[in-house]
Design a protein around this motif. Sequence first.
Motif, mmCIF file in Angstrom:
data_model
loop_
_atom_site.group_PDB
_atom_site.id
_atom_site.type_symbol
_atom_site.label_atom_id
_atom_site.label_comp_id
_atom_site.label_asym_id
_atom_site.label_seq_id
_atom_site.Cartn_x
_atom_site.Cartn_y
_atom_site.Cartn_z
ATOM 1 N N ARG A 1 0.840 -1.207 0.000
ATOM 2 C CA ARG A 1 0.000 0.000 0.000
ATOM 3 C C ARG A 1 0.879 1.264 0.000
ATOM 4 N N MET A 2 1.961 1.220 0.765
ATOM 5 C CA MET A 2 2.855 2.385 0.823
ATOM 6 C C MET A 2 3.514 2.634 -0.539
ATOM 7 N N PHE A 3 3.966 1.545 -1.177
ATOM 8 C CA PHE A 3 4.568 1.715 -2.507
ATOM 9 C C PHE A 3 3.548 2.312 -3.479
ATOM 10 N N LEU A 4 2.320 1.833 -3.375
ATOM 11 C CA LEU A 4 1.289 2.351 -4.282
ATOM 12 C C LEU A 4 1.058 3.843 -4.024
ATOM 13 N N SER B 1 3.822 5.937 -5.305
ATOM 14 C CA SER B 1 3.777 6.071 -6.767
ATOM 15 C C SER B 1 2.675 7.062 -7.177
ATOM 16 N N ILE B 2 1.539 6.994 -6.487
ATOM 17 C CA ILE B 2 0.432 7.906 -6.824
ATOM 18 C C ILE B 2 0.858 9.363 -6.590
ATOM 19 N N TYR B 3 1.546 9.612 -5.474
ATOM 20 C CA TYR B 3 1.896 11.003 -5.124
ATOM 21 C C TYR B 3 3.320 11.377 -5.572
ATOM 22 N N HIS B 4 3.970 10.493 -6.307
ATOM 23 C CA HIS B 4 5.342 10.750 -6.804
ATOM 24 C C HIS B 4 6.252 11.223 -5.695
ATOM 25 N N THR B 5 6.335 10.486 -4.659
ATOM 26 C CA THR B 5 7.171 10.953 -3.550
ATOM 27 C C THR B 5 7.831 9.762 -2.858
ATOM 28 N N THR C 1 3.266 12.537 3.143
ATOM 29 C CA THR C 1 2.924 13.478 4.221
ATOM 30 C C THR C 1 1.800 12.864 5.069
ATOM 31 N N PRO C 2 1.611 13.341 6.306
ATOM 32 C CA PRO C 2 0.507 12.833 7.120
ATOM 33 C C PRO C 2 -0.836 12.973 6.394
ATOM 34 N N ASP C 3 -1.030 14.072 5.679
ATOM 35 C CA ASP C 3 -2.303 14.248 4.942
ATOM 36 C C ASP C 3 -2.500 13.143 3.909
ATOM 37 N N GLN C 4 -1.426 12.853 3.199
ATOM 38 C CA GLN C 4 -1.523 11.800 2.172
ATOM 39 C C GLN C 4 -1.786 10.442 2.820
ATOM 40 N N LEU C 5 -1.137 10.205 3.937
ATOM 41 C CA LEU C 5 -1.312 8.912 4.607
ATOM 42 C C LEU C 5 -2.721 8.731 5.142
ATOM 43 N N VAL D 1 -6.451 11.302 -7.414
ATOM 44 C CA VAL D 1 -5.121 11.699 -7.879
ATOM 45 C C VAL D 1 -4.593 10.678 -8.899
ATOM 46 N N ALA D 2 -4.883 9.398 -8.649
ATOM 47 C CA ALA D 2 -4.305 8.340 -9.504
ATOM 48 C C ALA D 2 -4.962 8.246 -10.877
ATOM 49 N N SER D 3 -6.268 8.555 -10.920
ATOM 50 C CA SER D 3 -7.056 8.243 -12.127
ATOM 51 C C SER D 3 -6.484 8.790 -13.422
ATOM 52 N N SER D 4 -5.937 10.009 -13.344
ATOM 53 C CA SER D 4 -5.511 10.629 -14.604
ATOM 54 C C SER D 4 -4.068 10.253 -14.956
#
Length: 590
Positions: A512-515, A518-522, A526-530, A540-543
Amino acid sequence: LQLITRISHSVETNDYEMSHTQPITEANNTITTDIDVATAEGIVTLLRKCDAEIFDGWEGHKGLFHKETMDKLSKLAILARDMLQNPSGYSIVLSGCGTSGRLAFITARSFNERLKNSGKEPIYDYLIAGGDKALFTSQEAPEDDPHIGIKMLRESCEGKKKVLYIGITCGLSAPFVAGQLDFCLQHLDKFTPVLLGFNPTYLARNLPIEKWNKTFLQVVKELEAAEHAGKGFILNPVVGPEPITGSSRMKSGSATKILLETIFTAAHSSAFNPEVPWDIETLFRSYQAVYNTVYSHTESVGKLVAIAGDSLQNGGSIYYIGYDTLGLMGMTDASECPPTYGATLDDVRGFIASGYNFLRNKEGDLSSNGKYFRISINDFEKDILPSLKDRDLVICLNTAKSLPSLAGLKESRCKRVMLTFTELPDEQLSKFDFVISLCLPIGDATLEPWQQLHREIATKWVLNAVTTGAHVLKGKVFQNIMVDLKVSNNKLFHRAVGIIEGLGKTSKEHARMFLLRSIYHTEHLTPDQLEAPIAQHIKVASSQNKIVPVALVAAILNSSIENASLLLDSKPVIRVAILQALHSQETDLS
Ligand code: F6P
């Protein structure tokens, strides 16, 4: 003694259930593990074996010929017959997401046409998550919303006295359908709810649905209770895992088409031709005979797959041209390629007769939404034909005795293939580089009026082989796993995590973390993303492209997202990139 037997039975059942937690529709089919290294004809041979499971069953499950399924189908046919004989205030609503929604549309359209052509009132309606746009482009986010599902169902059934509702979700998983079933269960005086899918009920999805208070499994349990009370149905024969893992457009889609058409063919026959006997098993056998005919042409279909694979590998496109309802099969097949294989909307496209006039969809002409919504053969002649290249492939789908002319096709440099169900004069055939001529069994004379349905499923089998095979040959599949899927809804998010977990040999949490990285290119979330809900990750991923391959390569190599992206850029064939990653991992280990 009885009590002990019952308790031990339930312990066995629970043991079995505990050890089988993966839905069958999401499991790997061992038949196709090596599909990614098969030849074009080899791919078709593997698909033939997998599709056989629709009829022959899988691992002790009986497939379509399951007695309980056939009994329920007979009951549903009688229910539908009664509605057809006295249609005022009655409605039959078919609903689903993605291919399931497209098949809902195709079936409703087909049986309404039959009613209209004999001067009767049409009573079928369809609902598809994302509305009519989803008939030919994938619109996956609305699949996750039970409230949208309920709203659409309410609107379609307003003013109706009685509704036979069939919610199709192959994986017993779509929240859009869960909402509708739940709504029906709360209004059993008006609705007879039917769930159509291909997992045992205990494998229905039991994950939280965002902004809702039930899981799919909870709804299924309520429906089971309604079924015991004679107020609902669960149609869930097991037809085995998909040839490409999770690609429910394939076997599950074919089985959906067969089940729906069998119910309504039986219902129409018994309502309007009561002197003609019908039975479910004979109808199933007629589809099995079509299956046998299609796959007796494995060599020719293999040739077509090879041609299609060449086109995609050389940057060309595949175009389906359908002069009648076979075109619906082409459009449906094309629409699944972007979410399944990360294909572009230009890679595979379907065009049909007079477009929306022929389609008679509820929302009418959608062509103002852009070029991908221009769907008539005229549009093809204007937009595509003049610029066809030799790497492009046009596949004409034909049932007519004489093929309508397609201005300029003969002069074009593209490859031209015809799939036909009638004998055509040589002079017409000479316009094509390759012809597959399928002569379907006529069978019982009473089945004659339903021949077009048989041509449709035959077309579906051939075209599914074409796009699956072409994408496999293009290296979009690793083993039998669609590693370049789009992460465009909740189910696909979890499927992506499962792929990274399995092939990356890591824990679910790490996958899940790798995914997410990859979605957030980082490299550092960040806590918000997590903490964001899955719906936010999907937005974010769809496009974006290659989200899953990048995450997977990073997981295999335990590398940064940046390095994984660089590797994928240097090895554009995804299968090759993954193989290289696995190889370097093995070298490191040794
Ligand atoms: O979410 C995408 C998708 O997997 C499509 O590929 C498929 O046709 C659709 O969902 C329907 O799935 P189900 O019938 O299991 O709800």
